[in-house]
Design a protein around this motif. Structure first.
Motif, mmCIF file in Angstrom:
data_model
loop_
_atom_site.group_PDB
_atom_site.id
_atom_site.type_symbol
_atom_site.label_atom_id
_atom_site.label_comp_id
_atom_site.label_asym_id
_atom_site.label_seq_id
_atom_site.Cartn_x
_atom_site.Cartn_y
_atom_site.Cartn_z
ATOM 1 N N TYR A 80 6.701 38.879 44.556
ATOM 2 C CA TYR A 80 5.468 38.243 44.089
ATOM 3 C C TYR A 80 4.486 39.274 43.531
ATOM 4 O O TYR A 80 3.844 39.040 42.499
ATOM 5 C CB TYR A 80 4.817 37.469 45.241
ATOM 6 C CG TYR A 80 5.576 36.227 45.641
ATOM 7 C CD1 TYR A 80 5.909 35.243 44.702
ATOM 8 C CD2 TYR A 80 5.974 36.021 46.963
ATOM 9 C CE1 TYR A 80 6.601 34.108 45.074
ATOM 10 C CE2 TYR A 80 6.674 34.880 47.339
ATOM 11 C CZ TYR A 80 6.991 33.927 46.384
ATOM 12 O OH TYR A 80 7.683 32.801 46.747
ATOM 13 N N ILE A 83 5.611 40.551 39.953
ATOM 14 C CA ILE A 83 5.855 39.611 38.848
ATOM 15 C C ILE A 83 5.324 40.148 37.512
ATOM 16 O O ILE A 83 6.032 40.104 36.497
ATOM 17 C CB ILE A 83 5.264 38.219 39.173
ATOM 18 C CG1 ILE A 83 6.136 37.507 40.216
ATOM 19 C CG2 ILE A 83 5.155 37.363 37.910
ATOM 20 C CD1 ILE A 83 5.617 36.144 40.630
ATOM 21 N N ASP A 86 7.675 43.065 36.511
ATOM 22 C CA ASP A 86 9.003 42.580 36.148
ATOM 23 C C ASP A 86 8.968 41.909 34.777
ATOM 24 O O ASP A 86 9.832 42.147 33.933
ATOM 25 C CB ASP A 86 9.515 41.586 37.197
ATOM 26 C CG ASP A 86 9.797 42.256 38.530
ATOM 27 O OD1 ASP A 86 9.920 43.503 38.553
ATOM 28 O OD2 ASP A 86 9.878 41.552 39.553
ATOM 29 N N PHE A 87 7.961 41.067 34.564
ATOM 30 C CA PHE A 87 7.819 40.409 33.251
ATOM 31 C C PHE A 87 7.649 41.445 32.151
ATOM 32 O O PHE A 87 8.248 41.336 31.078
ATOM 33 C CB PHE A 87 6.626 39.455 33.266
ATOM 34 C CG PHE A 87 6.417 38.731 31.968
ATOM 35 C CD1 PHE A 87 7.052 37.529 31.719
ATOM 36 C CD2 PHE A 87 5.595 39.267 30.981
ATOM 37 C CE1 PHE A 87 6.875 36.858 30.514
ATOM 38 C CE2 PHE A 87 5.408 38.616 29.777
ATOM 39 C CZ PHE A 87 6.041 37.402 29.536
ATOM 40 N N LEU A 139 12.998 36.110 35.624
ATOM 41 C CA LEU A 139 12.100 35.912 36.764
ATOM 42 C C LEU A 139 12.553 34.729 37.621
ATOM 43 O O LEU A 139 12.453 34.767 38.852
ATOM 44 C CB LEU A 139 10.670 35.681 36.281
ATOM 45 C CG LEU A 139 9.869 36.924 35.864
ATOM 46 C CD1 LEU A 139 8.510 36.527 35.307
ATOM 47 C CD2 LEU A 139 9.701 37.875 37.046
ATOM 48 N N PHE A 143 13.554 34.910 41.441
ATOM 49 C CA PHE A 143 12.898 34.048 42.431
ATOM 50 C C PHE A 143 13.905 33.554 43.468
ATOM 51 O O PHE A 143 13.579 33.416 44.653
ATOM 52 C CB PHE A 143 12.239 32.864 41.727
ATOM 53 C CG PHE A 143 11.509 31.931 42.644
ATOM 54 C CD1 PHE A 143 10.242 32.239 43.102
ATOM 55 C CD2 PHE A 143 12.102 30.736 43.056
ATOM 56 C CE1 PHE A 143 9.566 31.369 43.962
ATOM 57 C CE2 PHE A 143 11.437 29.869 43.918
ATOM 58 C CZ PHE A 143 10.159 30.186 44.367
ATOM 59 N N SER A 159 12.680 44.525 43.951
ATOM 60 C CA SER A 159 11.962 43.255 43.896
ATOM 61 C C SER A 159 12.827 42.125 43.350
ATOM 62 O O SER A 159 12.524 40.949 43.566
ATOM 63 C CB SER A 159 10.702 43.396 43.033
ATOM 64 O OG SER A 159 11.051 43.608 41.667
#
Length: 314
Positions: A80, A83, A86-87, A139, A143, A159
């Motif tokens: 989280y 994010i 990662d994006f 993503l 998740f 992550s």
């Protein structure tokens, strides 16, 4: 094994924090200068800005790693927190391909490219659709890999869980397409009559792409070896974490490269930072031209008839 790895994590933290200062500041400067300068509003400039913004997000991964060095963070929490990073990593990798496609269309079909510039918002959105959708898809996969029971150093590979393997594989494929496109565009530009300003921008772009592709390809290759070669999981994880230095380093010097090689970006950066402005530059140029004109007048016989007549009357 974990106690053995702790000194390596401390060294990695020092390396990452050093890279963070250069990379975050430089990419933020690239984004700000694009919106500040009216001369950097072309589609190519906006795409470069988008790539730098993605790199900016990528560097937030180092902040998460810094926090995780002092506070235990579960893999789920790390996902989280990471994010944005990662994006940024996913989209930045694909954004380089989008810029290459834009330059390819510009040199292969200039007439069609001018038409696309008339609808730049739609064209820009279309080019950025793949990087955004690609990042969102990964993503979603990440998740599903959340694990609230596992505690690991909070960096991009950890992550994502197994989703990172998918990212490494797909990014390797993307990076295989990027070099041929840029090499072909570079070849076409060398043969075209193009102003030096555009050539300088593409040269800067070409250098940054080489750095990024080398960084990603090296990381992907080493990451693939850690998966295929039998080794301790802790050792493999540490190797993957150190591989991140290639990615961060390749994305850290965008501003340095464009400042050094592109006069447009250099001038825009200096103007925004108050080091110089366009008016001063014009005055300097005008003064130099006037001085050169005076020198040339002294070095050649005068053709001013009024001056000749005055001398005769005296």
């Amino acid at each position: 094994m974990l106690q053995t790895m702790e000194p390596l994590l401390i060294i990695l933290l020092v390396i990452y924090m050093t890279i963070f200062v250069v990379g975050f500041t430089g990419n933020l400067l690239m984004v700000l200068v694009t919106f500040h300068s009216k001369n950097l509003r072309s589609i190519c400039n906006m795409l470069i800005c988008a790539c730098c913004f993605c790199d900016l997000l990528l560097f937030t991964d180092i902040i998460a790693f810094f926090i995780g060095s002092f506070v235990e963070i579960s893999q789920q929490t790390c996902f989280y927190i990471n994010i944005p990073a990662d994006f940024g990593a996913f989209a930045s990798n694909a954004c380089v391909l989008a810029v290459g496609i834009d330059r390819l269309i510009a040199v292969v079909n200039p007439g069609r490219y001018k038409q696309l510039e008339m609808e730049r918002f739609k064209y820009f959105s279309l080019l950025m659709a793949f990087p955004v959708l690609y990042a969102l898809a990964l993503l979603v996969v990440g998740f599903g890999e959340r694990d609230p029971t596992k505690v690991l150093p909070c960096l991009l590979p950890n992550s994502l869980g197994h989703a990172y393997d998918l990212f490494a594989l797909t990014s390797f494929g993307i990076n295989l397409f990027v070099p041929p496109i840029y090499i072909y565009v570079y070849y076409r530009i060398k043969r075209m009559r193009m102003n030096n300003s555009m050539k300088a921008v593409f040269k800067s772009l070409f250098v940054t792409v080489c750095l990024v592709v080398c960084g990603w390809m090296t990381t992907d290759l080493i990451g693939a070896l850690t998966v295929t070669i039998p080794m301790d999981k802790a050792v493999a994880n540490m190797i993957q974490l150190y591989c991140g230095t290639f990615i961060f380093t390749s994305s850290a010097f965008n501003a340095v490269v464009y400042y050094k090689l592109s006069r447009d970006y250099r001038s825009a950066m200096r103007t925004m930072l108050g080091i110089s402005n366009e008016t001063q530059a014009m005055k300097s140029t005008t003064y130099k031209e006037a001085t050169d004109a005076q020198k040339s007048t002294v070095n050649r016989p005068s053709t001013n008839t009024n001056a000749i007549n005055t001398d005769l009357h005296v």
